[in-house]
Motif scaffolding. Sequence first.
Motif, short mmCIF file in Angstrom:
data_model
loop_
_atom_site.label_atom_id
_atom_site.label_comp_id
_atom_site.label_asym_id
_atom_site.label_seq_id
_atom_site.Cartn_x
_atom_site.Cartn_y
_atom_site.Cartn_z
N VAL A 1 45.69 46.07 35.29
CA VAL A 1 46.10 45.03 36.23
C VAL A 1 47.40 45.42 36.93
CG1 VAL A 1 46.88 42.64 36.43
CG2 VAL A 1 44.91 43.19 34.99
N HIS A 2 48.32 46.06 36.21
CA HIS A 2 49.61 46.43 36.79
C HIS A 2 49.46 47.48 37.89
CE1 HIS A 2 51.96 43.96 34.18
NE2 HIS A 2 51.61 44.60 33.08
N GLY A 3 48.31 48.13 37.95
CA GLY A 3 48.10 49.15 38.98
C GLY A 3 47.37 48.64 40.20
N GLU A 4 47.12 47.33 40.27
CA GLU A 4 46.43 46.76 41.42
C GLU A 4 47.35 46.69 42.64
OE1 GLU A 4 44.74 43.00 40.40
OE2 GLU A 4 43.49 43.81 38.79
N ARG A 5 46.84 47.16 43.75
CA ARG A 5 47.60 47.11 45.00
C ARG A 5 47.51 45.70 45.59
NH1 ARG A 5 45.84 47.97 50.23
NH2 ARG A 5 43.81 48.64 49.40
N PRO A 6 48.64 45.10 45.97
CA PRO A 6 48.59 43.74 46.53
C PRO A 6 47.76 43.68 47.81
CG PRO A 6 50.84 44.33 45.92
CD PRO A 6 50.02 45.58 45.82
N LEU A 7 46.98 42.63 47.95
CA LEU A 7 46.16 42.39 49.13
C LEU A 7 46.59 41.07 49.76
CD1 LEU A 7 42.68 43.31 47.62
CD2 LEU A 7 44.08 44.74 49.12
N TRP A 8 46.46 40.97 51.08
CA TRP A 8 46.95 39.76 51.75
C TRP A 8 46.08 38.55 51.48
CZ3 TRP A 8 44.13 36.90 55.24
CH2 TRP A 8 43.00 37.49 55.76
N ASP A 9 44.77 38.79 51.18
CA ASP A 9 43.86 37.66 51.08
C ASP A 9 43.33 37.39 49.67
OD1 ASP A 9 42.51 40.06 51.18
OD2 ASP A 9 40.87 39.33 52.43
N PHE A 10 43.64 38.26 48.72
CA PHE A 10 43.24 38.05 47.33
C PHE A 10 44.49 37.91 46.48
CE2 PHE A 10 39.29 39.60 48.96
CZ PHE A 10 38.30 39.13 48.11
N PRO A 11 44.57 36.89 45.63
CA PRO A 11 45.75 36.72 44.77
C PRO A 11 46.01 37.97 43.93
CG PRO A 11 44.36 34.77 44.67
CD PRO A 11 43.58 35.82 45.41
N HIS A 12 47.28 38.37 43.86
CA HIS A 12 47.63 39.59 43.13
C HIS A 12 47.33 39.42 41.64
CE1 HIS A 12 49.46 43.36 42.29
NE2 HIS A 12 50.47 42.84 41.63
#
Length: 263
Positions: free
Chosen positions: A49-60
Amino acid sequence: MHPRDPEALGLVTHGTLAVEGRLLDASNVTLYCTVTLDGISASAVYKPVHGERPLWDFPHGTLAHREIASYLIANAAELGAIPPTALRDGPLGEGMVQLWVEATEEDLVDVFHPDEVPNGWRRVLHARDRGGEPIVVAHSDREDVRELAALDAVLNNADRKGGHVVRGSDDQVYGLDHGICLHAEPKLRTVLWGWAGEPLPTGIVERLRKLRADLDGRLGEQLGSHLTGRERRALDERVAGLLSRGTFPAPVEDFRAVPWPLF
């Protein structure tokens, strides 16, 4: 280990993970691992989870949960095939662990000259290459690819690239990479539009009916740990809508209907 082996889910859920390397072409941190349990070892993918890239439309921090929810839905409905997938702790913290599929070299989605599309393949997109020559993006018309297209409609898959559709060494077609799914708002972007607007086969309709019943039972309870109430309601509405219309969805004119890049 075969993805359909009854012990496969227990292996990815409880096995010891050893990181072997990183898949550099993935947008999020995606690690290639060996997972071992009771003397049995197999290859797996681990996405912390800590490696997920933030997206503008999906909650981080929600992509791993969406992968798990997608697996639970596909498995319960017996619609499409997603390799055994678990949410668990790993060397870099909580994340998604999925059994690695040994894929063949056969492309199920490809680019062709308009006169060279294989018989029976479904045309999705007409375009031109860098030299101005006409090309066609098309995909196989295999039955298990069609089931995957129906699953994408259920999951509201916003990123079904050609590389996410693979044929395993067991000849089963598998769908991979479902982190950008199950949004409450319509976001279907897929390369599997070949059946757009066509009637849903009887077998798929029966599976959707089973899914609708399961969503009111244990499956619905399981999904409560991974999706918000609004996302759950949207899922229910998508399944009901598919059953009511009885057809595969079609692209909407004012919305980009294919992912980019396509592969």
